[in-house]
Enzyme design. Structure first.
Site, PDB file in Angstrom:
ATOM      1  N   TYR A  46     -73.691  72.071  -5.320  1.00 36.75           N
ATOM      2  CA  TYR A  46     -73.534  71.708  -3.905  1.00 36.75           C
ATOM      3  C   TYR A  46     -74.888  71.707  -3.212  1.00 36.75           C
ATOM      4  CZ  TYR A  46     -68.792  71.034  -2.259  1.00 36.75           C
ATOM      5  OH  TYR A  46     -67.575  70.479  -1.961  1.00 36.75           O
ATOM      6  N   GLU A  48     -75.445  70.347   0.424  1.00 37.00           N
ATOM      7  CA  GLU A  48     -75.409  69.745   1.767  1.00 37.00           C
ATOM      8  C   GLU A  48     -76.747  69.930   2.467  1.00 37.00           C
ATOM      9  OE1 GLU A  48     -72.340  71.266   0.912  1.00 37.00           O
ATOM     10  OE2 GLU A  48     -70.823  70.529   2.338  1.00 37.00           O
ATOM     11  N   ASP A 211     -77.871  44.126   5.324  1.00 38.03           N
ATOM     12  CA  ASP A 211     -77.110  44.706   4.211  1.00 38.03           C
ATOM     13  C   ASP A 211     -77.429  43.837   2.993  1.00 38.03           C
ATOM     14  OD1 ASP A 211     -75.308  45.313   2.257  1.00 38.03           O
ATOM     15  OD2 ASP A 211     -73.555  45.369   3.575  1.00 38.03           O
ATOM     16  N   THR A 238     -76.141  48.741  -1.868  1.00 36.61           N
ATOM     17  CA  THR A 238     -75.580  49.533  -2.953  1.00 36.61           C
ATOM     18  C   THR A 238     -76.679  49.628  -4.017  1.00 36.61           C
ATOM     19  OG1 THR A 238     -74.646  47.502  -3.832  1.00 36.61           O
ATOM     20  CG2 THR A 238     -73.139  48.946  -2.637  1.00 36.61           C
ATOM     21  N   LYS A 241     -75.732  46.882  -8.125  1.00 35.68           N
ATOM     22  CA  LYS A 241     -75.562  45.438  -8.364  1.00 35.68           C
ATOM     23  C   LYS A 241     -76.827  44.929  -9.062  1.00 35.68           C
ATOM     24  CE  LYS A 241     -72.218  44.733  -4.644  1.00 35.68           C
ATOM     25  NZ  LYS A 241     -72.220  45.823  -3.662  1.00 35.68           N
ATOM     26  N   ARG A 247     -73.338  53.533  -9.426  1.00 34.13           N
ATOM     27  CA  ARG A 247     -72.563  53.127  -8.254  1.00 34.13           C
ATOM     28  C   ARG A 247     -72.930  54.038  -7.098  1.00 34.13           C
ATOM     29  NH1 ARG A 247     -69.305  49.596 -10.223  1.00 34.13           N
ATOM     30  NH2 ARG A 247     -68.658  49.054  -8.146  1.00 34.13           N
TER      31      ARG A 247
HETATM   32  N1  DSN Z   1     -67.289  44.571  -3.880  1.00 28.90           N
HETATM   33  C1  DSN Z   1     -68.602  44.060  -3.642  1.00 28.90           C
HETATM   34  C2  DSN Z   1     -68.758  42.686  -4.146  1.00 28.90           C
HETATM   35  O1  DSN Z   1     -68.183  42.392  -5.163  1.00 28.90           O
HETATM   36  O2  DSN Z   1     -69.462  41.881  -3.564  1.00 28.90           O
HETATM   37  C3  DSN Z   1     -68.980  44.161  -2.234  1.00 28.90           C
HETATM   38  O3  DSN Z   1     -68.604  45.397  -1.763  1.00 28.90           O
END
Ligand code: DSN
Length: 449
Positions: A46, A48, A211, A238, A241, A247
């Site tokens: 933990y 925080e 974003d 994120t 990707k 993730r």
């Molecule tokens: N789920 C993602 C995508 O496939 O673009 C976006 O959150």
């Protein structure tokens, strides 16, 4: 004792990933090191709060084990965790030319929500891309929590598939939003960040947010402009990707860095501190330090020269895939792509919907997702398009030749769909589908994960 059945299912998933082609543009294959960090004992801890931010951007990694620094944590035993999180922060700042990074968001949705919470009051206006034109659920879809708290206004894309900048400007000047957000999950152009930054200058107190979840790896690899280089205050993303990490989410920002314990004045310059407070304790509890460690490893990989080649190849492959599909008669939204992503209007190309095509492609081991196109009448469950991209297959080492092959398989599957006429009748073409499935498997296995 027999192992939990969960491990059988993991084994099956490993096989599926190896024997088929992952064309979903938001997916990728992480390295062994990223996997190892994710599956480490750090999950037991933990933490925080935050490590010290002293010297962010200038830390010497080789000295990190010797440094003794204060922290802002609510639990003891943080020596290793602090160092790991500092590494993740420092590498993220270097990668994206940012003053500050918050590496704790559990996801892109959490990252976006924290930024809204950091800067807006309930009822404040946020100008973001229409979901039906390629925007994201967290950019104002009425089914989300943020949309119940803030007042989202949507701009769209024009007939060329680009952002309708004239509409964006008109809305921005009329509505005076607290945030202008450039971001998307199905958009194939490179945004004109400079133009948007100029518009935002006309609106006092307007935060510029990007974003970049889909293209963060392309930015890190230097093949896509970085909004932070054009006056954007905040960039969320994120990490799994094109960036090819675990993730999770990440927030980068420019401005003052200071202790998150003291509430700062609400100014754009203080946005990094406001964001830290909005992530914890504002919207999240304990950070996932095993994931943060994996983020640090992935950022380290993305800082290496090989990652630049990888990013370049993602875009090259996406162009080849787009060209191949157009040669096969598919109509592409926006007429092609400038990034990693292709949106095919299957309805307009051949009169079948995206869900039917997705199902048939799944049967041959080509995994992608049905997706709405602007002005779609099919709704979320029967959209007219399919969305695909090249981050994962490029990680496997595939190139232009394989992209042409994938386009040719897609056309063969499309012809099968036209032949059977209905999704429920796909089993009638099982032999033909099995033949393509075998070809896909053979190629997949020759590019091991
Ligand atoms: N789920 C993602 C995508 O496939 O673009 C976006 O959150």
């Amino acid at each position: 004792m027999a192992k939990d059945v969960v491990f059988d299912l993991i084994k099956n998933e490993k096989k599926r990933q190896a024997e088929g082609l992952e064309l979903i543009p938001s997916e990728n294959y992480v390295s062994k090191d990223v996997l190892e960090a994710m599956g480490s004992v750090l999950t037991n801890k933990y933490s925080e709060g935050y490590p010290s931010f002293e010297g962010v951007g200038t830390w010497k990694e080789e000295q990190i084990a010797d440094e003794i620094l204060p922290n802002y944590r609510y639990y003891g035993g943080q020596d290793n965790i602090d160092r790991i999180e500092r590494l993740a922060i420092d590498r993220a700042c270097k990668l994206f030319h940012a003053d500050h990074a918050n590496v704790q968001p559990h996801s892109g949705a959490n990252a976006n929500e924290a930024v809204y919470f950091a800067w807006c009051e309930p009822g404040d206006k946020i100008l973001a891309m229409n979901l039906g034109h390629g925007g994201h659920l967290t950019h104002g879809s009425p089914v989300t929590r943020s949309a119940k708290i803030y007042n989202f206004i949507a701009y769209g894309t024009d007939e060329t598939g680009d952002i309708d900048y004239a509409e964006l400007e008109k809305l921005a000047l009329a509505e005076k939003p607290k945030i202008i957000l450039i971001g998307y999950s199905a958009f194939m152009k490179i945004p004109d960040f400079k133009r948007v930054a100029k518009i935002a200058k006309e609106i006092p107190g307007c935060l510029l947010m990007a974003d970049m979840a889909h293209v963060a790896g392309l930015i890190a690899g230097g093949v896509h402009p970085n909004p932070l280089d054009f006056g954007f205050n905040v960039m969320t993303t994120t990490t799994h990707k094109t960036l090819r990490g675990p993730r999770g989410g990440l927030i980068l920002s420019n401005g003052n860095i200071a202790s998150p314990l003291k509430k700062p004045e609400k100014t754009i310059e203080n946005i990094p501190i406001l964001i830290d407070r909005a992530v914890f304790p504002g919207t999240q509890g304990g950070p996932l330090e095993h994931i943060i460690a994996a983020k640090a490893v992935a950022f380290g990989e993305a800082l290496k020269p090989e990652f630049k080649t990888y990013a370049k190849n993602i875009v090259k492959n996406a162009k080849a895939l787009a060209d191949g599909l157009m040669e096969e008669g598919f109509v592409l939204q926006g007429g092609g792509t400038e990034n990693h992503l292709v949106l095919v209007n299957v309805e307009k190309s051949f009169g079948i919907d995206g869900k039917f095509f997705e199902k048939a492609l799944d049967m041959v081991g080509l995994t992608l997702n049905a997706n709405a196109v602007p002005g779609d009448k099919g709704g979320a469950f029967r959209p007219s398009g399919v969305r695909l991209g090249t981050p994962a297959i490029t990680t496997r080492g595939m190139g232009v030749k394989e992209m042409k092959q994938i386009a040719a398989w897609m056309k063969r599957v499309l012809n099968i769909c036209l032949g059977v006429g209905k999704e429920e009748l796909l089993d009638n073409a099982k032999d033909e589908l099995d033949q393509i499935r075998q070809e896909v498997k053979d190629l997949s296995l020759s590019f091991p994960v």
